[in-house]
Motif scaffolding. Structure first.
Motif, PDB file in Angstrom:
ATOM      1  N   THR A  98      46.509  29.407  54.053  1.00 22.04           N
ATOM      2  CA  THR A  98      46.579  28.460  55.168  1.00 22.04           C
ATOM      3  C   THR A  98      46.896  27.072  54.621  1.00 22.04           C
ATOM      4  O   THR A  98      46.734  26.804  53.426  1.00 22.04           O
ATOM      5  N   ASP A  99      47.335  26.186  55.510  1.00 19.55           N
ATOM      6  CA  ASP A  99      47.693  24.836  55.079  1.00 19.55           C
ATOM      7  C   ASP A  99      46.489  24.037  54.591  1.00 19.55           C
ATOM      8  O   ASP A  99      46.634  23.110  53.799  1.00 19.55           O
ATOM      9  N   ASP A 100      45.285  24.399  55.088  1.00 25.14           N
ATOM     10  CA  ASP A 100      44.099  23.641  54.667  1.00 25.14           C
ATOM     11  C   ASP A 100      43.307  24.344  53.560  1.00 25.14           C
ATOM     12  O   ASP A 100      42.200  23.946  53.231  1.00 25.14           O
ATOM     13  N   MET A 101      43.912  25.381  52.948  1.00 25.44           N
ATOM     14  CA  MET A 101      43.243  26.084  51.858  1.00 25.44           C
ATOM     15  C   MET A 101      43.032  25.142  50.678  1.00 25.44           C
ATOM     16  O   MET A 101      43.880  24.295  50.383  1.00 25.44           O
ATOM     17  N   ARG A 102      41.895  25.294  50.004  1.00 23.19           N
ATOM     18  CA  ARG A 102      41.552  24.381  48.925  1.00 23.19           C
ATOM     19  C   ARG A 102      41.380  25.105  47.602  1.00 23.19           C
ATOM     20  O   ARG A 102      41.043  26.283  47.557  1.00 23.19           O
ATOM     21  N   MET A 103      41.633  24.356  46.516  1.00 22.86           N
ATOM     22  CA  MET A 103      41.333  24.811  45.168  1.00 22.86           C
ATOM     23  C   MET A 103      39.954  24.268  44.807  1.00 22.86           C
ATOM     24  O   MET A 103      39.592  23.166  45.221  1.00 22.86           O
ATOM     25  N   HIS A 104      39.195  25.056  44.058  1.00 21.59           N
ATOM     26  CA  HIS A 104      37.808  24.689  43.783  1.00 21.59           C
ATOM     27  C   HIS A 104      37.503  24.679  42.288  1.00 21.59           C
ATOM     28  O   HIS A 104      38.162  25.344  41.498  1.00 21.59           O
ATOM     29  N   ASN A 105      36.469  23.944  41.941  1.00 20.40           N
ATOM     30  CA  ASN A 105      35.827  24.074  40.644  1.00 20.40           C
ATOM     31  C   ASN A 105      34.951  25.325  40.706  1.00 20.40           C
ATOM     32  O   ASN A 105      34.182  25.489  41.654  1.00 20.40           O
ATOM     33  N   THR A 106      35.051  26.202  39.728  1.00 18.45           N
ATOM     34  CA  THR A 106      34.376  27.500  39.815  1.00 18.45           C
ATOM     35  C   THR A 106      33.251  27.679  38.793  1.00 18.45           C
ATOM     36  O   THR A 106      32.806  28.799  38.539  1.00 18.45           O
ATOM     37  N   PHE A 107      32.769  26.589  38.225  1.00 20.74           N
ATOM     38  CA  PHE A 107      31.706  26.727  37.219  1.00 20.74           C
ATOM     39  C   PHE A 107      30.474  27.413  37.804  1.00 20.74           C
ATOM     40  O   PHE A 107      29.876  28.293  37.175  1.00 20.74           O
ATOM     41  N   ASN A 108      30.085  27.037  39.024  1.00 20.08           N
ATOM     42  CA  ASN A 108      28.915  27.667  39.644  1.00 20.08           C
ATOM     43  C   ASN A 108      29.186  29.127  39.996  1.00 20.08           C
ATOM     44  O   ASN A 108      28.284  29.963  39.931  1.00 20.08           O
ATOM     45  N   VAL A 109      30.419  29.434  40.368  1.00 15.63           N
ATOM     46  CA  VAL A 109      30.795  30.833  40.623  1.00 15.63           C
ATOM     47  C   VAL A 109      30.533  31.667  39.374  1.00 15.63           C
ATOM     48  O   VAL A 109      29.938  32.751  39.445  1.00 15.63           O
ATOM     49  N   HIS A 110      30.974  31.171  38.234  1.00 12.95           N
ATOM     50  CA  HIS A 110      30.810  31.928  36.984  1.00 12.95           C
ATOM     51  C   HIS A 110      29.331  32.064  36.606  1.00 12.95           C
ATOM     52  O   HIS A 110      28.931  33.085  36.020  1.00 12.95           O
ATOM     53  N   GLN A 111      28.524  31.073  36.945  1.00 11.50           N
ATOM     54  CA  GLN A 111      27.090  31.200  36.675  1.00 11.50           C
ATOM     55  C   GLN A 111      26.468  32.314  37.523  1.00 11.50           C
ATOM     56  O   GLN A 111      25.626  33.080  37.036  1.00 11.50           O
ATOM     57  N   LEU A 112      26.876  32.408  38.779  1.00  9.26           N
ATOM     58  CA  LEU A 112      26.354  33.488  39.625  1.00  9.26           C
ATOM     59  C   LEU A 112      26.847  34.846  39.153  1.00  9.26           C
ATOM     60  O   LEU A 112      26.119  35.846  39.228  1.00  9.26           O
ATOM     61  N   LEU A 113      28.071  34.903  38.658  1.00 13.25           N
ATOM     62  CA  LEU A 113      28.584  36.164  38.112  1.00 13.25           C
ATOM     63  C   LEU A 113      27.779  36.585  36.882  1.00 13.25           C
ATOM     64  O   LEU A 113      27.482  37.764  36.699  1.00 13.25           O
ATOM     65  N   HIS A 114      27.430  35.615  36.054  1.00 13.19           N
ATOM     66  CA  HIS A 114      26.596  35.905  34.876  1.00 13.19           C
ATOM     67  C   HIS A 114      25.244  36.467  35.326  1.00 13.19           C
ATOM     68  O   HIS A 114      24.747  37.448  34.752  1.00 13.19           O
ATOM     69  N   TRP A 115      24.664  35.855  36.340  1.00  9.21           N
ATOM     70  CA  TRP A 115      23.384  36.320  36.903  1.00  9.21           C
ATOM     71  C   TRP A 115      23.524  37.737  37.471  1.00  9.21           C
ATOM     72  O   TRP A 115      22.681  38.605  37.219  1.00  9.21           O
ATOM     73  N   GLY A 137      23.648  44.406  36.935  1.00  8.63           N
ATOM     74  CA  GLY A 137      24.661  45.450  37.040  1.00  8.63           C
ATOM     75  C   GLY A 137      25.566  45.303  38.242  1.00  8.63           C
ATOM     76  O   GLY A 137      26.173  46.284  38.690  1.00  8.63           O
ATOM     77  N   ARG A 138      25.708  44.069  38.759  1.00 12.12           N
ATOM     78  CA  ARG A 138      26.476  43.870  39.990  1.00 12.12           C
ATOM     79  C   ARG A 138      27.635  42.880  39.815  1.00 12.12           C
ATOM     80  O   ARG A 138      28.151  42.365  40.811  1.00 12.12           O
ATOM     81  N   LYS A 139      28.033  42.633  38.600  1.00 18.05           N
ATOM     82  CA  LYS A 139      29.085  41.634  38.375  1.00 18.05           C
ATOM     83  C   LYS A 139      30.409  42.066  39.005  1.00 18.05           C
ATOM     84  O   LYS A 139      31.100  41.259  39.634  1.00 18.05           O
ATOM     85  N   GLN A 140      30.765  43.319  38.856  1.00 15.78           N
ATOM     86  CA  GLN A 140      32.010  43.820  39.432  1.00 15.78           C
ATOM     87  C   GLN A 140      32.013  43.610  40.950  1.00 15.78           C
ATOM     88  O   GLN A 140      32.999  43.121  41.523  1.00 15.78           O
ATOM     89  N   ASP A 141      30.911  43.947  41.609  1.00 16.07           N
ATOM     90  CA  ASP A 141      30.839  43.816  43.070  1.00 16.07           C
ATOM     91  C   ASP A 141      30.950  42.361  43.498  1.00 16.07           C
ATOM     92  O   ASP A 141      31.647  42.035  44.471  1.00 16.07           O
ATOM     93  N   LEU A 142      30.250  41.480  42.796  1.00 15.50           N
ATOM     94  CA  LEU A 142      30.278  40.069  43.181  1.00 15.50           C
ATOM     95  C   LEU A 142      31.641  39.447  42.890  1.00 15.50           C
ATOM     96  O   LEU A 142      32.133  38.620  43.660  1.00 15.50           O
ATOM     97  N   LYS A 143      32.254  39.855  41.786  1.00  9.26           N
ATOM     98  CA  LYS A 143      33.589  39.347  41.448  1.00  9.26           C
ATOM     99  C   LYS A 143      34.569  39.670  42.579  1.00  9.26           C
ATOM    100  O   LYS A 143      35.320  38.806  43.042  1.00  9.26           O
TER     101      LYS A 143
END
Length: 217
Positions: A95-112, A117-123
């Protein structure tokens, strides 16, 4: 890093705001299924935009600044990505209003999630949240919502983001791959030796898998 005997170890260095990361993964997934290759998958962190401010940036503006893309080039690229994604069963909704983000917190949640055993699902859920549903990955509440939607504890997800308990672990992992020479994603490393970059297409991945199987034998 250890590998289960008789299984192909695959490390995928990627970011959830990279369209070619989900495309490359879906192509590889098809190739693995069609070649009946036993494997174990390890997602590794990479930030496309480590200096992105917390509020993110309009995607078109970001690509114009970073790559000099015109609107016409951007539209053509989006159409191509959308078509390739559709062939692989993944829906891109630009969409025209789609945004790019900083993903450092995303990667922290993936690590968690990996510890449960749920990294694949969360990714996969984060790929869909960003590209299909246009959700705000800069918002910790949204990140916790996505985690809860796959059955993880929302309160704990928020606590992980608030106290940044996995910040050092993620930084260390990111540095490991940058020090190993990874500069763009997706980067797939097979058996910790063979690097393949970019989304190569299902047929090319099948050839790679067959070559690796011949080597192993």
């Amino acid at each position: 890093m250890t590998t289960t005997p008789n299984k192909l170890r695959i490390d995928i260095v990627s970011d959830v705001v990279c369209p070619w990361c989900i495309i490359g993964y879906r192509q590889l997934e098809q190739a693995l299924a069609e070649t009946a290759t036993p494997y174990e998958l390890h997602w590794q962190p990479f930030e496309l935009n480590p200096d992105m401010p917390a509020e993110g940036q309009n995607l078109r503006e970001h690509l114009a600044e970073k790559y000099g893309s015109t609107k016409e080039q951007s539209d053509a690229n989006r159409n191509h990505i959308t078509a390739v994604g559709a062939e692989l069963g993944f829906e891109f909704c630009f969409t025209d209003d789609m945004r790019m983000h900083n993903t450092f917190n995303v990667h922290q949640l993936l690590h968690w999630a990996d510890q449960q055993g749920r990294k694949q699902d969360l990714k996969q859920a984060f790929f869909a949240a960003h590209f299909t549903h246009g959700r705000n990955l800069s918002d910790d509440e949204v990140l916790a919502d996505v985690a809860a939607e796959i059955g993880l504890a929302r309160d704990e997800a928020l606590a992980v983001l608030k106290d940044q308990r996995f910040a050092n672990a993620v930084r260390t992992a990111e540095k490991f791959w940058i020090d190993a020479g990874i500069r763009g994603v997706p980067a797939m490393i097979f058996n910790q030796r063979h690097l393949v970059t970019g989304a190569q297409g299902t047929e090319n991945y099948k050839q790679i898998l067959q070559q690796l199987a011949e080597e192993a034998n």
